[in-house]
Design a protein around this motif. Structure first.
Motif, PDB file in Angstrom:
ATOM      1  N   ALA A 132    -122.896 -88.554  42.344  1.00 25.75           N
ATOM      2  CA  ALA A 132    -123.203 -89.841  41.713  1.00 25.75           C
ATOM      3  C   ALA A 132    -122.755 -90.989  42.616  1.00 25.75           C
ATOM      4  N   MET A 133    -121.582 -90.826  43.237  1.00 23.57           N
ATOM      5  CA  MET A 133    -121.054 -91.828  44.162  1.00 23.57           C
ATOM      6  C   MET A 133    -122.043 -92.061  45.306  1.00 23.57           C
ATOM      7  N   MET A 150    -125.204 -91.840  45.066  1.00 29.09           N
ATOM      8  CA  MET A 150    -126.489 -92.183  44.454  1.00 29.09           C
ATOM      9  C   MET A 150    -127.438 -90.964  44.423  1.00 29.09           C
ATOM     10  N   LYS A 199    -106.312 -91.003  50.376  1.00 31.69           N
ATOM     11  CA  LYS A 199    -106.503 -90.974  48.922  1.00 31.69           C
ATOM     12  C   LYS A 199    -107.833 -91.657  48.553  1.00 31.69           C
ATOM     13  N   GLY A 200    -108.097 -92.781  49.207  1.00 29.54           N
ATOM     14  CA  GLY A 200    -109.327 -93.519  48.922  1.00 29.54           C
ATOM     15  C   GLY A 200    -110.571 -92.710  49.282  1.00 29.54           C
ATOM     16  N   GLY A 216    -110.898 -89.467  47.156  1.00 25.21           N
ATOM     17  CA  GLY A 216    -111.258 -89.810  45.779  1.00 25.21           C
ATOM     18  C   GLY A 216    -112.728 -90.160  45.677  1.00 25.21           C
ATOM     19  N   ASN A 217    -113.193 -90.943  46.634  1.00 35.07           N
ATOM     20  CA  ASN A 217    -114.602 -91.340  46.606  1.00 35.07           C
ATOM     21  C   ASN A 217    -115.522 -90.127  46.698  1.00 35.07           C
ATOM     22  N   TYR A 251    -107.605 -84.556  47.084  1.00 37.50           N
ATOM     23  CA  TYR A 251    -107.317 -85.876  46.512  1.00 37.50           C
ATOM     24  C   TYR A 251    -105.992 -85.859  45.752  1.00 37.50           C
ATOM     25  N   PRO A 302    -110.249 -95.094  44.231  1.00 37.77           N
ATOM     26  CA  PRO A 302    -111.628 -94.677  44.468  1.00 37.77           C
ATOM     27  C   PRO A 302    -112.601 -95.480  43.611  1.00 37.77           C
ATOM     28  N   TYR A 303    -113.816 -95.574  44.099  1.00 36.11           N
ATOM     29  CA  TYR A 303    -114.791 -96.457  43.465  1.00 36.11           C
ATOM     30  C   TYR A 303    -115.117 -96.037  42.041  1.00 36.11           C
ATOM     31  N   SER A 304    -115.401 -97.041  41.237  1.00 38.95           N
ATOM     32  CA  SER A 304    -115.940 -96.754  39.916  1.00 38.95           C
ATOM     33  C   SER A 304    -117.421 -96.391  40.116  1.00 38.95           C
ATOM     34  N   MET A 305    -118.137 -96.224  39.035  1.00 41.50           N
ATOM     35  CA  MET A 305    -119.514 -95.768  39.166  1.00 41.50           C
ATOM     36  C   MET A 305    -120.368 -96.810  39.918  1.00 41.50           C
ATOM     37  N   PRO A 306    -121.334 -96.362  40.699  1.00 44.33           N
ATOM     38  CA  PRO A 306    -122.164 -97.279  41.489  1.00 44.33           C
ATOM     39  C   PRO A 306    -122.787 -98.397  40.656  1.00 44.33           C
TER      40      PRO A 306
END
Lengths: 116, 568
Positions: free
Chosen positions: A19-20, A22, A64-65, A68-69, A76, B114-118
């Motif tokens: 999902a990250m 797309m 971590k960033g 996590g992404n 993570y 970390p990013y939230s949802m796009p």
């Protein structure tokens, strides 16, 4: 190239990771594939063995960033733990934690190579 | 804006500043769906890119922890630079503590790592960009580019906002420049702009000492909203002093300042300034002072004038205006002979009763409405002359007023000859009075009009002669048939020597021009005798008769007929 199936078994939250990206599977897997080569891992273990906590924090924080992404949960969680401990300036067995992270990195690297 | 861009297939540009390649790629991949994405790997790169193409960047997504130059430093540079500070910045961070410090540093929003949802990231970016675009539009409409002062709409909007939070006593001040259009015409637009800028800067400097806001309202008009202070009179004086110290190409700037002290907050803000403007307008032509204060007398007069202006049309339609006639007698022979009359308008207002012409004629002359009255009087008078002509078998000429504004009516001649035709009159039966001051206004047009009218047989009487500014030279170039001596000379001729001398002078001029003189305002026999001795031929005034309604005036014609019959 690593597969989604293998990643799922490894413990990654592939649904979230995809999902990250797309829904772009090729991008997601390509980025995962490049994780084991991340310099940040080496910077972290190096800084910890040298006792340089600020540098260690910076590297852990960055990892971590990224992890996590990509929703690489096993890596993570470890990077997160190290980051938070360092942030609070806690006394902890950082060598062991770093070694554990290195193990996970290796495991991921093997997974990536196997699938090639 | 988004829709406009979409319609031309264009995308806004977003700058991602992030040192981690993986994060850059993930974020870039998300934003690519809506934007064109450019990247910088550290703060230094970001600043270099922005310095080259700040114009084309709609949003900056900024990582805080980066080598070479940190996100905090980038934020600091962006916020201290005029051009860069118009670009919104979203900071990307994992730390709550960093959020606080970057908010203080000028970040507009955050994206958590970390990013939230796009979808969330895209929505936040869109919201911030739209907000900034709207703000930019507002900023550009907020102030006037020439002076830097607020524009009128924003000025009043800010006053309304201010008034929600404060109830201090405030003054409304209106300032303008006398004959500013002339400065523009004579010295050029550039000089005019320079003056406006200077005034604006003096106003701004004044406001920095106290509490107030100002706007450049229109061409040469400035509005100032200022707290009542002990020395608010000083405000105007200081501005005037500053202006006096500046030398402009144009010899002298005359500022007019109208002040509405301690405005009535029950009224809408626009009205506070309308009232100040009224005081300001009252200074027109008054060279003894430059500041005026609004008071209720001005207000009452304004309301009264507004009512008169509102009612003129209905009063014409309802025939509340009545034409009176004042006889003019020839005094050369043994007995005075009725020669002609002057048509004078009276207003029998349905609510206000009889209104003195002195109250409405100058008002309507000022705003041009007098044209309507003139046309009404011309039509009434022409019909009346025709009626008497039919009844008595001869025409008594009557003079009507032709105002300054009528001179510029391209149909004036057709209008007047049309009236004659309608009523079966000849052009020497309707006399035309033109006031002397009209002669100095636009001599070329006037001479042309008078020539045309005289060619058609009209006779022109120069009204109020002696009160205006006609040069003797002009008198010889303008063709006239009669001089009407200014009433003031006659009124004072028995009291002061100067007026008497002026009467004699007018008589001399008339002999030089070879035209007869009508003396108006004659009330006493002594005046009549003196004027007769001087050689004055025609007399108008209370000595013979006040202005009369048509029915009563008829009696004078009747009497004249009887006397004439007796003599023959």
């Amino acid at each position: 190239m690593i597969t989604l199936e293998a990643l799922r078994r490894f413990g990654a939250d592939t649904e979230k990771g995809l999902a990250m990206c797309m829904g772009n599977e090729a991008l997601y897997l390509r980025l995962i594939n490049s994780v084991p080569e991340q310099q940040r891992f080496d910077e972290l273990s190096h800084a910890i063995s040298e006792g340089k906590r600020d540098e260690a924090f910076e590297a852990a924080h960055a990892l971590k960033g990224i992890l996590g992404n990509l929703a690489l949960t096993p890596l993570y969680e470890r990077a997160s733990e190290i980051t938070e401990l360092l942030r609070n300036g806690a006394d902890a067995d950082y060598e062991r934690l770093s070694a554990e992270l290195t193990e996970e990195r290796k495991a991921l690297a093997e997974l990536c190579e196997q699938c090639d | 804006m988004k829709n406009i861009l979409k319609s031309v297939g264009a995308k806004r540009r977003v700058l991602i500043v992030e040192d981690e390649r993986i994060n850059r790629e993930i974020l870039g991949n998300i934003l690519m769906t809506e934007y064109e994405v450019v990247y910088a790997e550290n703060g230094q790169q970001a600043i270099e890119l922005l310095q080259k193409e700040a114009d084309s960047v709609s949003l900056i997504l900024l990582d805080l922890m980066m080598p070479v130059m940190s996100g905090e430093e980038v934020l600091k540079i962006c916020r201290s630079n005029d051009e860069l500070s118009r670009i919104p910045v979203i900071v990307m961070t994992q730390d709550d503590a960093a959020e606080v410090s970057s908010i203080r540093g000028g970040a507009d929003d955050f994206i958590k790592k970390p990013y939230s949802m796009p979808e969330v990231i895209l929505a936040r970016c869109e919201r911030i960009i739209e907000l900034y675009e709207k703000k930019k539009l507002i900023d550009s409409a907020e102030t006037d580019p020439l002076t830097g002062l607020y524009t009128r709409d924003f000025f009043f909007e800010y006053i309304r906002q201010l008034e929600r939070y404060q109830d201090a006593q405030m003054d409304a001040i209106v300032m303008d420049i006398e004959h500013f259009h002339l400065i523009n015409e004579i010295y050029g637009r550039g000089e005019g702009d320079r003056i406006l800028k200077k005034i604006a800067s003096v106003i701004l400097a004044e406001l920095s000492n106290g509490y107030g806001i100002a706007c450049h309202c229109s061409a040469d008009t400035f509005y100032i909203y200022h707290s009542c202070t002990a020395d608010y009179r000083g405000l105007a004086e200081r501005i005037l002093k500053e202006m006096a110290a500046v030398s402009f190409e144009s010899a002298k700037i005359r500022l007019r300042i109208g002040i509405n002290q301690n405005v009535d907050k029950e009224e809408p803000p626009e009205q506070w300034f309308d009232h100040a403007k009224l005081a300001c307008d009252g200074l027109r032509g008054d060279y003894t002072r430059q500041t005026a204060y609004y008071d209720s007398a001005i207000h009452d007069r304004q309301l009264y004038h507004e009512k008169l202006i509102r009612d003129i049309d209905s009063s014409i339609a309802n025939r509340d205006f009545i034409v009176f006639y004042q006889p003019k007698y020839g005094i050369e022979g043994d007995r005075p002979v009725l020669r002609s009359a002057e048509a004078l308008i009276r207003w029998k207002h349905p609510e206000l009763g009889m209104i003195s012409p002195g109250d409405f004629i100058p008002l309507f002359e000022g705003n041009g409405l007098v044209q309507k009255l003139d046309r009404f009087v011309w039509a009434e008078t022409a019909a009346q002359i025709a009626q008497w002509k039919k009844k008595f078998g001869f025409a008594l000429p009557v003079s009507v007023n032709v105002s300054r504004i009528d001179i510029f009516d391209p149909e004036l001649e057709d209008r007047l000859t049309g009236l004659l035709n309608q009523n079966g009159l000849s052009s020497n039966e309707l006399l035309l009075e033109i006031t002397e001051s009209a002669y100095s206004d636009n001599a070329v047009r006037l001479i042309e009009v008078i020539h045309n009218l005289r060619d058609k047989g009209f006779r022109i009487e120069m009204d109020d002669f002696g009160s205006g500014y006609s040069s003797l030279n002009m008198l010889t170039t303008i063709p006239i048939d009669v001089l009407k001596m200014d009433m003031k000379f006659v009124s004072n001729m028995l009291k002061d020597e100067k007026s008497l001398k002026l009467c004699e002078l007018v008589m001399d001029i008339s002999r030089f021009l070879d035209v007869p003189v009508v003396a108006e305002g004659v009330e006493e026999k002594a005046q009549l005798e003196l004027l007769k001795d001087m050689g004055c031929q025609i007399i108008q005034g209370y000595y013979f008769s006040r202005p009369l309604p048509a029915e009563q005036f008829e009696a004078l014609i009747q009497k004249e007929e009887e006397l004439a019959a007796k003599k023959s």
